[in-house]
Design a protein around this motif. Structure first.
Motif, short mmCIF file in Angstrom:
data_model
loop_
_atom_site.label_atom_id
_atom_site.label_comp_id
_atom_site.label_asym_id
_atom_site.label_seq_id
_atom_site.Cartn_x
_atom_site.Cartn_y
_atom_site.Cartn_z
N LEU A 1 0.82 -1.21 0.00
CA LEU A 1 0.00 0.00 0.00
C LEU A 1 0.85 1.26 0.00
O LEU A 1 0.54 2.23 -0.70
N ILE A 2 1.93 1.24 0.76
CA ILE A 2 2.84 2.40 0.77
C ILE A 2 3.44 2.60 -0.62
O ILE A 2 3.47 3.71 -1.14
N GLY A 3 3.88 1.50 -1.22
CA GLY A 3 4.47 1.58 -2.55
C GLY A 3 3.48 2.09 -3.59
O GLY A 3 3.84 2.92 -4.44
N ALA B 1 -6.53 9.89 -2.03
CA ALA B 1 -6.50 8.42 -1.99
C ALA B 1 -5.06 7.92 -1.80
O ALA B 1 -4.82 6.96 -1.07
N SER B 2 -4.10 8.58 -2.44
CA SER B 2 -2.70 8.18 -2.27
C SER B 2 -2.24 8.40 -0.84
O SER B 2 -1.55 7.56 -0.25
N GLY B 3 -2.62 9.52 -0.27
CA GLY B 3 -2.26 9.80 1.13
C GLY B 3 -2.87 8.80 2.08
O GLY B 3 -2.21 8.31 3.01
N GLY C 1 -0.92 1.95 4.86
CA GLY C 1 0.25 1.10 4.73
C GLY C 1 1.13 1.17 5.96
O GLY C 1 1.59 0.15 6.48
N PHE C 2 1.40 2.39 6.45
CA PHE C 2 2.20 2.54 7.66
C PHE C 2 1.52 1.88 8.85
O PHE C 2 2.14 1.20 9.66
N THR C 3 0.21 2.08 8.97
CA THR C 3 -0.53 1.51 10.10
C THR C 3 -0.51 -0.01 10.06
O THR C 3 -0.24 -0.66 11.08
N ILE C 4 -0.78 -0.57 8.91
CA ILE C 4 -0.80 -2.03 8.78
C ILE C 4 0.58 -2.60 9.02
O ILE C 4 0.73 -3.63 9.69
N SER C 5 1.61 -1.93 8.52
CA SER C 5 2.98 -2.41 8.75
C SER C 5 3.32 -2.37 10.24
O SER C 5 3.91 -3.31 10.78
#
Length: 97
Positions: A8-10, A45-47, A53-57
């Motif tokens: 997601l981050i990527g 949406a990108s933000g 992504g950060f949260t899930i990681s």
């Protein structure tokens, strides 16, 4: 979970970079003409994808660390029990007096 977070981050970073480098004074993204509202929504949406992504990681890493800690504690307890079982015990004194 960590892999999903990194994906997601990527994806978020990819869309932001594509928007930055593919526009040259006009509102176009990857060959499509877009209005200001659409570009704003894509940026939003990108933000959100980057934040998710950060949260899930982070959650995945915390879960992994907790699992490792619990496994280490269980291993230590298992080794203590094995040592305790290996110690010979004295038979009870059955003199009857």
């Amino acid at each position: 979970m960590v892999v999903l977070g990194l994906l997601l981050i990527g994806a978020g970073v990819l869309f932001i970079l594509a928007a930055l480098f593919s526009t040259s004074g006009t509102a176009s993204l990857l060959g499509a003409d877009l209005g200001a509202r659409t570009i704003f929504l894509l940026g939003l949406a990108s933000g959100v994808a980057i934040l998710w992504g950060f949260t899930i990681s982070r959650v995945g890493v915390q879960r992994s660390l907790r699992h490792r800690r619990e496994s280490r504690e269980l291993r230590k307890l298992s080794q203590r029990n094995a040592r305790t079982d290996a110690v010979p015990t004295r038979p009870a004194d059955d003199t009857g007096d």
